[in-house]
Design an enzyme around this catalytic site. Structure first.
Site, PDB file in Angstrom:
ATOM      1  N   LYS A 108       0.806  -1.221   0.000  1.00 12.38           N
ATOM      2  CA  LYS A 108       0.000   0.000   0.000  1.00 12.38           C
ATOM      3  C   LYS A 108       0.840   1.273   0.000  1.00 12.38           C
ATOM      4  CE  LYS A 108      -4.152  -1.939   2.141  1.00 12.38           C
ATOM      5  NZ  LYS A 108      -5.133  -1.815   3.256  1.00 12.38           N
ATOM      6  N   LYS A 189     -12.424  -7.467  -7.973  1.00 11.74           N
ATOM      7  CA  LYS A 189     -13.448  -7.689  -6.963  1.00 11.74           C
ATOM      8  C   LYS A 189     -14.327  -6.449  -6.811  1.00 11.74           C
ATOM      9  CE  LYS A 189     -11.012  -8.727  -3.352  1.00 11.74           C
ATOM     10  NZ  LYS A 189     -10.710  -9.164  -1.962  1.00 11.74           N
ATOM     11  N   LYS A 192     -15.591  -1.398  -1.949  1.00 10.54           N
ATOM     12  CA  LYS A 192     -16.217  -0.254  -1.291  1.00 10.54           C
ATOM     13  C   LYS A 192     -15.626   1.054  -1.773  1.00 10.54           C
ATOM     14  CE  LYS A 192     -15.471  -1.305   3.076  1.00 10.54           C
ATOM     15  NZ  LYS A 192     -14.758  -2.611   3.047  1.00 10.54           N
TER      16      LYS A 192
END
Length: 322
Positions: A108, A189, A192
């Site tokens: 990340k 996928k 959110k």
């Protein structure tokens, strides 16, 4: 035996969250299990404070609306004082090397202009989440297993160095969940935090919008209704969603429909019906701030009480506090 699970309000809860985790928590959870909204974890990357507050309340409402008992839920930041104290103790138990080698931190932080220190230290906060509540089991996917292993290491190290306080948790693999892919791009996928919501069905979406999103789902030009995930990922995604909603195998479902349009229509209807009670109850809770505040306040009180003895013992043995 306490089992602890969490969901981060990085965006609106979607169909994949519901079919893959939230519904299972509500239907298969045990009386001692705990579920929380991990809003502090959402602060490790750039975020909007007002939006985070709204998303946290919305997600709490969704968890309760899905059927999870109110006495099993809480919001992480409502324990900020307790978690802050325990996180500091655990950070002083953790080595720099342990924190820096976390795979998610490496992934990340790549390409980010400013890497927040919290992105490195949040696995220690996650350890505090687990250890404060005395959780013995933490269901996680492969991407979080390393963090639970850190929690195990820190619990053992503290217990051996200062005295027995913490339950040493175990990572457990949750039951196989529905694989819900983005309707517009089945190579990824459902997320959110997606920038394009066309392929994501959110739990609070209006039924008409759910219908439109699913009926516009990306399929292919083969025009053959077969369950072949590698060759026909878009169609397979629809069949897997319908399978999760109807408890019927995707291959069996493929034999029941003659066209992509029929599959889309059946999937849209099934999803609307699965989400309908959750959506309606969540909107009721969001429209009744006093009731949602009551649930949240009581959840915070119970969570703080559960961890009070462990925190006070850890502080005493570490030589701090009164």
């Amino acid at each position: 035996m306490t089992r602890l699970s969490a969901i981060t309000p990085s965006g609106h809860a979607h169909l994949g969250n519901h079919l893959g985790a939230i519904r299972r928590w509500a239907t298969q959870g045990r009386p001692g299990d705990l579920y929380f909204v991990s809003d502090l974890h959402a602060m490790t990357v750039s975020y909007n404070p007002a939006r985070l507050r709204v998303l946290s309340r919305e997600l709490l409402a969704v968890l309760v609306a899905a059927g999870i008992e109110p006495d099993q839920v809480f919001v992480q930041s409502d324990l900020a004082r307790e978690l802050g104290a325990l996180s500091w103790i655990l950070e002083c138990t953790c080595s720099y090397g342990e924190a820096a080698r976390m795979t998610q931190f490496k992934q990340k932080s790549e390409g980010q202009g400013m890497v927040r220190l919290g992105l490195m230290t949040y696995p220690v906060l996650m350890a505090a989440d687990i250890l404060l509540q005395g959780a013995a089991e933490v269901p996680v996917g492969d991407d979080q297993a390393q963090h639970v292993e850190l929690a195990r290491s820190l619990a053992r190290r503290f217990n051996q160095t200062y005295g027995e306080v913490f339950t040493v948790p175990s990572a457990v693999m949750p039951p196989t969940a529905a694989r819900v892919r983005d309707l517009a791009d089945p190579a990824r996928k459902m997320s959110k935090s997606t920038q394009d919501s066309a392929g994501t069905v959110f739990i609070l979406d209006d039924p008409d919008l759910v219908q439109r999103k699913i009926k516009r789902a990306n399929t292919d030009s083969l025009n053959r209704v077969e369950y072949r995930p590698d060759e026909q990922p878009g169609l397979a995604n629809l069949l897997e969603i319908l399978s999760a909603c109807t408890d019927t195998r995707p291959k069996d479902l493929a034999e029941q429909y003659a066209s992509y349009g029929a599959v889309k229509a059946a999937t849209a209807d099934a999803v609307v019906e699965v989400l309908r009670p959750v959506r309606e109850r969540a909107l009721e809770l969001l429209a009744d701030p006093a009731e949602l505040d009551r649930i949240r306040k009581e959840g915070a009180h119970r969570a703080a009480e559960r961890g009070a003895h462990r925190l006070s013992s850890a502080m005493r043995l570490a030589g701090i506090g009164s």
